[in-house]
Structure formats: C-alpha cells, structure tokens
Design an enzyme around this catalytic site. Sequence first.
Site, PDB file in Angstrom:
ATOM      1  N   ASP A 267       1.006  -1.137   0.200  1.00  0.00           N
ATOM      2  CA  ASP A 267       0.100   0.109  -0.050  1.00  0.00           C
ATOM      3  C   ASP A 267       0.770   1.306   0.050  1.00  0.00           C
ATOM      4  O   ASP A 267       2.201   1.079   0.604  1.00  0.00           O
ATOM      5  CB  ASP A 267      -0.809   0.082   1.176  1.00  0.00           C
ATOM      6  CG  ASP A 267      -2.014  -1.109   1.247  1.00  0.00           C
ATOM      7  OD1 ASP A 267      -2.465  -1.365   0.324  1.00  0.00           O
ATOM      8  OD2 ASP A 267      -2.569  -1.448   2.124  1.00  0.00           O
TER       9      ASP A 267
ATOM     10  N   ASP B  93      -6.964  -1.448  -4.264  1.00  0.00           N
ATOM     11  CA  ASP B  93      -8.261  -1.160  -3.480  1.00  0.00           C
ATOM     12  C   ASP B  93      -9.198  -0.151  -4.105  1.00  0.00           C
ATOM     13  O   ASP B  93     -10.409  -0.399  -3.919  1.00  0.00           O
ATOM     14  CB  ASP B  93      -7.684  -0.761  -2.142  1.00  0.00           C
ATOM     15  CG  ASP B  93      -6.771  -1.619  -1.406  1.00  0.00           C
ATOM     16  OD1 ASP B  93      -7.046  -2.816  -1.333  1.00  0.00           O
ATOM     17  OD2 ASP B  93      -5.720  -1.162  -0.609  1.00  0.00           O
TER      18      ASP B  93
END
Length: 204
Positions: A163, A177
């Site tokens: 991330d 995401d």
Amino acid sequence: MAEAERIIGTPDIPDAEGADGAEPQQPSEGSLPAGSDDTGGGRGRKKVLVLLVVAVLAYLLDLISKMIVVAKLEHEEPIEIFGDWLKFDAIRNAGAAFGIGEAFTVIFTAIAAVVIVVIVRLARKLYSLPWAIALGLLLGGALGNLTDRIFRAPGVFKGAVVDFIAPAHFAVFNLADSAIVCGGILIVILSFKGLDPDGTVHKD
C-alpha cells in the site's frame, strides 16, 4: 379452411411452385432462423471483452505502481503530494483493504479467489456495459491484491499487500483497493437502478 392451413402448414413438396406460380423463396445467405440468439451472443462477447480490458488495465496499473513503489519508495521518507493531505508512503499490509483485519490474511486470500471465480461465472450471462465495467474493476483489483498474497513475503497465501496512497486521517491503500471500491460502488448504483448483469431492468 385457409386459416387452418395457415396454422397447420402444408406439406413440403420438392420443387413445388407457390400458389401464384412463383419459385419458392430460399433463405438468403447468412440469414438466421427466427429467435436466433446470434445478435445477443455477439453483444455478450463484446461485454465480456470490455470486462477483460478493464480488468487487465486495472491489474497492470496496480502491478506497475507497486513495482515502482517497492523499488523507489520503500524504506524511504514519504513523498508529499498535497502537503499533509496526501502522501505516498510505502507500507506492507497483511490485512484486507485499508489495513482491516491483519490477523486473517489467509481468509482474505480465499475470499479474493472466490470473488474472482464468481466474476468469471457471471461473465457467461453478461449483456450490460456498466456491469462489465464494474466487474472488470472488481476482477482487476482482486487479482492485483491476490498477486501480492501469493508472491510476496512472508509466504504463499500469506503475503503482505503493498500500500502507498496515504491520505490524511485515513488508511493507506493502493490502486487495487481503489478499483475494488469503485467497482463495488458502481454495482450498488446499478442494483438500486434495477439493472441486472444480463441487461434486464426490473422495478421493485
């Protein structure tokens, strides 16, 4: 009598001429019987193609962005994009989207695999362009994070997702995401409008 003959039909007689003496009409080349689903099948194939294109684009964007982040940003200071409001900050997330449930990595991996299977099965009766886009986003995002789960440390099906998008006062996430969330929102909108994946519209 004429009405009965129209309903029942008359026997086929080889080389027979029509009642008016004209030659019997032959089906034109490429013509299809009434009720043929060729047109619908063609539309379905086009929608599946859209799904695949969207999924591949979402997957490649996620994959390339993670490769760049791992190579250039991991173990480095965060990069400010809009001051403190948005930064690029590389982290490894063992949980679900937005860092939720880090103790259930294997379960989230299994869920991602199930989602992919369900989308593939839905594609067989897909005739809606908005649904094709939504499912393509879901598929690309799920494949992006599933790739991390399988191939990244600490091990197969337990890998931590990369991330890097870090808004202020919010969880850090990635492009996969984002694709999943956008696809999910679009599906909710389509469901509220009563549009099904097969293109039918129903009113509750």
